[in-house]
Write an enzyme that holds these catalytic residues in place. Structure first.
Site, PDB file in Angstrom:
ATOM      1  N   THR A  94       0.842  -1.195   0.000  1.00  0.00           N
ATOM      2  CA  THR A  94       0.000   0.000   0.000  1.00  0.00           C
ATOM      3  C   THR A  94       0.876   1.243   0.000  1.00  0.00           C
ATOM      4  O   THR A  94       1.997   1.240   0.500  1.00  0.00           O
ATOM      5  CB  THR A  94      -0.946   0.035   1.223  1.00  0.00           C
ATOM      6  OG1 THR A  94      -0.190   0.297   2.415  1.00  0.00           O
ATOM      7  CG2 THR A  94      -1.708  -1.270   1.356  1.00  0.00           C
ATOM      8  N   GLY A  95       0.349   2.309  -0.599  1.00  0.00           N
ATOM      9  CA  GLY A  95       1.114   3.549  -0.673  1.00  0.00           C
ATOM     10  C   GLY A  95       2.431   3.373  -1.380  1.00  0.00           C
ATOM     11  O   GLY A  95       3.460   3.891  -0.947  1.00  0.00           O
TER      12      GLY A  95
ATOM     13  N   GLY B 187       8.527   6.983  -2.221  1.00  0.00           N
ATOM     14  CA  GLY B 187       9.209   6.767  -0.957  1.00  0.00           C
ATOM     15  C   GLY B 187       9.505   5.313  -0.630  1.00  0.00           C
ATOM     16  O   GLY B 187       9.907   4.519  -1.486  1.00  0.00           O
ATOM     17  N   ILE B 188       9.302   4.977   0.636  1.00  0.00           N
ATOM     18  CA  ILE B 188       9.595   3.633   1.116  1.00  0.00           C
ATOM     19  C   ILE B 188       8.748   2.599   0.378  1.00  0.00           C
ATOM     20  O   ILE B 188       9.241   1.529   0.015  1.00  0.00           O
ATOM     21  CB  ILE B 188       9.364   3.551   2.634  1.00  0.00           C
ATOM     22  CG1 ILE B 188      10.394   4.407   3.383  1.00  0.00           C
ATOM     23  CG2 ILE B 188       9.447   2.104   3.120  1.00  0.00           C
ATOM     24  CD1 ILE B 188      10.141   4.528   4.874  1.00  0.00           C
TER      25      ILE B 188
ATOM     26  N   SER C 257       6.663   3.504  12.834  1.00  0.00           N
ATOM     27  CA  SER C 257       7.595   4.606  12.992  1.00  0.00           C
ATOM     28  C   SER C 257       8.218   4.560  14.377  1.00  0.00           C
ATOM     29  O   SER C 257       7.596   4.075  15.341  1.00  0.00           O
ATOM     30  CB  SER C 257       6.880   5.946  12.814  1.00  0.00           C
ATOM     31  OG  SER C 257       7.679   7.029  13.249  1.00  0.00           O
TER      32      SER C 257
ATOM     33  N   TYR D 131       0.139  11.495  14.807  1.00  0.00           N
ATOM     34  CA  TYR D 131       0.945  10.501  14.093  1.00  0.00           C
ATOM     35  C   TYR D 131       1.510   9.473  15.064  1.00  0.00           C
ATOM     36  O   TYR D 131       1.481   8.261  14.801  1.00  0.00           O
ATOM     37  CB  TYR D 131       2.060  11.217  13.344  1.00  0.00           C
ATOM     38  CG  TYR D 131       2.945  10.318  12.513  1.00  0.00           C
ATOM     39  CD1 TYR D 131       2.494   9.813  11.294  1.00  0.00           C
ATOM     40  CD2 TYR D 131       4.239  10.008  12.916  1.00  0.00           C
ATOM     41  CE1 TYR D 131       3.308   9.008  10.507  1.00  0.00           C
ATOM     42  CE2 TYR D 131       5.058   9.213  12.142  1.00  0.00           C
ATOM     43  CZ  TYR D 131       4.591   8.707  10.939  1.00  0.00           C
ATOM     44  OH  TYR D 131       5.405   7.900  10.174  1.00  0.00           O
TER      45      TYR D 131
END
Length: 242
Positions: free
Chosen positions: A6-7, A11-12, A137, A150
């Protein structure tokens, strides 16, 4: 083998998709609205020899993810590996966070992990093999000033990971989280060069991580020989948090 990330349009997430493509896996690239960026990642994965499908869905809405699952099934793609990578951050004092901003951060970072896991894990359970890897994170472990929403969302991802790992372990499905420290990605664009230098000075390794380093850890957790690792929150952070 099929991996759903996903996403994965940047980026990562993009680096994770590309890492799995190097070993010839089927790659499903999920994205929200970044159509062209997702297609660029898909082209890179295909050049690496992978079969690739790009799919768009609002990960906050179960009905859209169910439609996405149907589309994958139409292509004969049933994810053996799910990487819940999509996430957003909002910076600012908690006193300035609106209810709408709070809901968006929690929904994208935590609800999306719940929905994707719930919808795609039955296939893994049925074949008694699977990998769910959640990208969390360091702030979900230690918390961060001016990133309360977050931090709360990622802390929820960590607890979700540990609990679901216990549910799915008897079915041969592992659930782990990778909780990076500071990584060179678009999410760091809000930091000035001076703030980046200050971060690097705080990190014993003296630098930020690369997205490739994070993708390598995700890949390791997806290997068959990593089957005894489950319920773990692994934080590659250069010694920043020990």
């Amino acid at each position: 083998m099929t991996v759903l990330v996903t996403g994965a349009s940047r980026g990562i997430g993009a680096k994770i998709a590309e890492r799995f493509a190097t070993v010839g896996m089927n790659i499903v690239i999920h994205y929200g609205s970044s159509h062209e960026a997702a297609n660029e990642v898909a082209r890179t994965c295909m050049e690496l020899g992978a079969r690739v499908l790009t799919v768009s869905a609002d990960l906050r809405k179960g009905e859209e993810i169910l439609r996405m699952r149907s589309k994958l099934a139409d292509h004969g793609l049933f994810p053996d590996i799910l990487v819940n990578n999509a996430g957003i951050a909002r910076y600012g004092m908690l006193s300035d966070v609106t209810e709408e901003e709070w809901d968006e951060v929690i929904d994208v970072n935590l609800k999306g992990v719940f929905l994707f896991s719930q919808i795609f894990m039955p296939y893994m359970v049925s074949q008694r093999y699977g990998r769910i890897i959640n990208v969390s994170s360091i702030w979900g472990i230690s918390g961060a000033s001016c990133e309360v929403a977050y931090s709360a969302a990622k802390g929820g991802v960590n607890a979700f990971t540990k609990a679901l790992a216990k549910e799915l372990a008897p079915s041969g499905v592992t659930v782990n989280a990778v909780a990076p420290g500071a990584v060179h990605t678009d999410m760091m664009q809000g930091f000035s060069p001076e703030e980046i230098r200050q971060l690097e000075e705080e990190i014993p390794a003296g630098r930020l991580a690369t997205a490739d380093e994070i993708s390598s850890l995700v890949y390791f957790l997806a290997l068959p020989e990593s089957g005894y690792i489950t319920g773990q929150i692994i934080s590659p952070n250069g010694g920043w948090l020990t």
